[in-house]
Motif scaffolding. Structure first.
Motif, mmCIF file in Angstrom:
data_model
loop_
_atom_site.group_PDB
_atom_site.id
_atom_site.type_symbol
_atom_site.label_atom_id
_atom_site.label_comp_id
_atom_site.label_asym_id
_atom_site.label_seq_id
_atom_site.Cartn_x
_atom_site.Cartn_y
_atom_site.Cartn_z
ATOM 1 N N MET A 1 0.836 -1.193 0.000
ATOM 2 C CA MET A 1 0.000 0.000 0.000
ATOM 3 C C MET A 1 0.870 1.242 0.000
ATOM 4 O O MET A 1 2.046 1.202 0.378
ATOM 5 C CB MET A 1 -0.918 0.020 1.217
ATOM 6 N N SER A 5 -2.343 6.996 1.086
ATOM 7 C CA SER A 5 -3.775 6.709 1.027
ATOM 8 C C SER A 5 -4.455 6.882 2.379
ATOM 9 O O SER A 5 -5.683 6.889 2.471
ATOM 10 C CB SER A 5 -4.004 5.280 0.522
ATOM 11 N N ILE A 6 -3.666 7.006 3.438
ATOM 12 C CA ILE A 6 -4.235 7.231 4.774
ATOM 13 C C ILE A 6 -4.588 8.711 4.903
ATOM 14 O O ILE A 6 -3.718 9.575 4.750
ATOM 15 C CB ILE A 6 -3.246 6.831 5.878
ATOM 16 N N THR A 132 -7.986 1.467 5.721
ATOM 17 C CA THR A 132 -6.714 0.763 5.767
ATOM 18 C C THR A 132 -6.774 -0.258 6.900
ATOM 19 O O THR A 132 -7.291 0.023 7.987
ATOM 20 C CB THR A 132 -5.557 1.745 6.010
ATOM 21 N N ASN A 158 -9.718 -4.418 -1.379
ATOM 22 C CA ASN A 158 -9.113 -3.385 -0.544
ATOM 23 C C ASN A 158 -7.600 -3.567 -0.605
ATOM 24 O O ASN A 158 -7.065 -4.552 -0.094
ATOM 25 C CB ASN A 158 -9.614 -3.497 0.902
ATOM 26 N N ASN A 160 -5.466 -1.425 0.642
ATOM 27 C CA ASN A 160 -4.830 -0.671 1.726
ATOM 28 C C ASN A 160 -4.626 -1.574 2.941
ATOM 29 O O ASN A 160 -5.403 -1.566 3.898
ATOM 30 C CB ASN A 160 -5.676 0.551 2.092
#
Length: 272
Positions: A1, A5-6, A132, A158, A160
């Motif tokens: 990941m 993206s967080i 995540t 997903n 993440n």
């Protein structure tokens, strides 16, 4: 990941390791805000990507009279306030399928405890929230076996997902970190080293987990040296009186000094 993206994570261009840090459990608003404020100061100064950690409840307890939380909703609201006040992402543990949807309304990262990482329904419930997912490696599992836990998240569309090594059981009352597992798990997902839980000494006759906080710096330095992507460290301004896992926490007063050393090691490692 990609840690970018967080939501709200900062300092991602610094080429530093990222950090999941905070108290073991949310004991109240004042303590959470105090710890978060100091960690934000340190990570901003050192340009470390940072996610605030706090468990909204503690379900894995040795004794029935051990502290388990201040109330789910109350603790989750405190995590939300930390995020909104300091503009940082947050992570918390979940223990049941119902926890996944509940916690996802308040935090950015859902963490699967090591004892529960083989619970398919729980992993899937977390993955389906779209958040995540941080998968703690079971103390009883090989690094290679974590690829199956990661695949469960990926199969839910997903991407993440990260894995966290928190040590492996060594006898009945000790943990050991096998650093060979870090590059192995990096083949499957972004990999974190949980420094403080790796120093636990569980299954004590008193029913309270012991630890070796004197070895925190040693394990953290080694993790950075072998190229781990992130670190997980629990910290408190008064570990002796913390309501959960105080025996293996890093005192908040020592946090900046340790992070300064680790950033310097990371800078050196990045040259090779």
């Amino acid at each position: 990941m990609n840690i970018q993206s967080i939501p709200q994570i900062k300092n991602t261009s610094s080429n530093n390791f990222f950090l999941l840090a905070g108290p073991c459990a949310i004991e109240g608003e004042e303590m959470a805000m105090k710890i978060a404020e100091r960690l934000v100061e340190i990570t901003t100064k050192l340009e470390i990507p940072f996610v605030f950690k706090g468990s909204f409840k503690k379900a894995n307890r040795s004794r029935i009279d051990s502290f388990s939380g201040i109330g789910d909703e109350k603790a989750l609201q405190i995590l939300r306030k930390v995020s909104e006040t300091f503009h940082i992402p947050t992570v918390t543990d979940i223990h049941t399928n119902e926890d996944a949807d509940k916690a996802a309304q308040y935090v950015d990262v859902l963490q699967i405890p090591a004892f529960l990482v083989r619970q398919t329904d729980l992993v899937v419930a977390a993955a389906k929230t779209g958040k995540t997912v941080n998968l703690k490696k079971g103390q009883f599992m090989s690094p290679e076996s974590m690829k199956h836990a990661v695949q469960k998240v990926l199969d839910c569309d997903n991407k993440n997902v990260m894995v966290t090594d928190r040590g492996t059981m060594f006898g009945y009352q000790d943990m050991i970190v096998d650093f060979r597992g870090i590059p192995t798990m990096q083949n499957y997902a972004t990999t974190v080293l949980d420094v403080t839980h790796s120093l636990q000494q569980p299954n004590q006759t008193a029913g309270v987990t012991g630890g070796r906080p004197d070895m925190i710096e040693t394990i953290a330095k080694a993790g950075i040296a072998v190229g781990v992507d992130g670190l997980f460290i629990e910290t408190h301004f008064d570990p002796a009186n913390a309501k959960s896992d105080g025996a293996n926490m890093l005192h908040l007063d020592y946090f900046e000094g340790l992070m300064t050393k680790l950033v310097a090691i990371r800078k050196t490692i990045n040259q090779f």
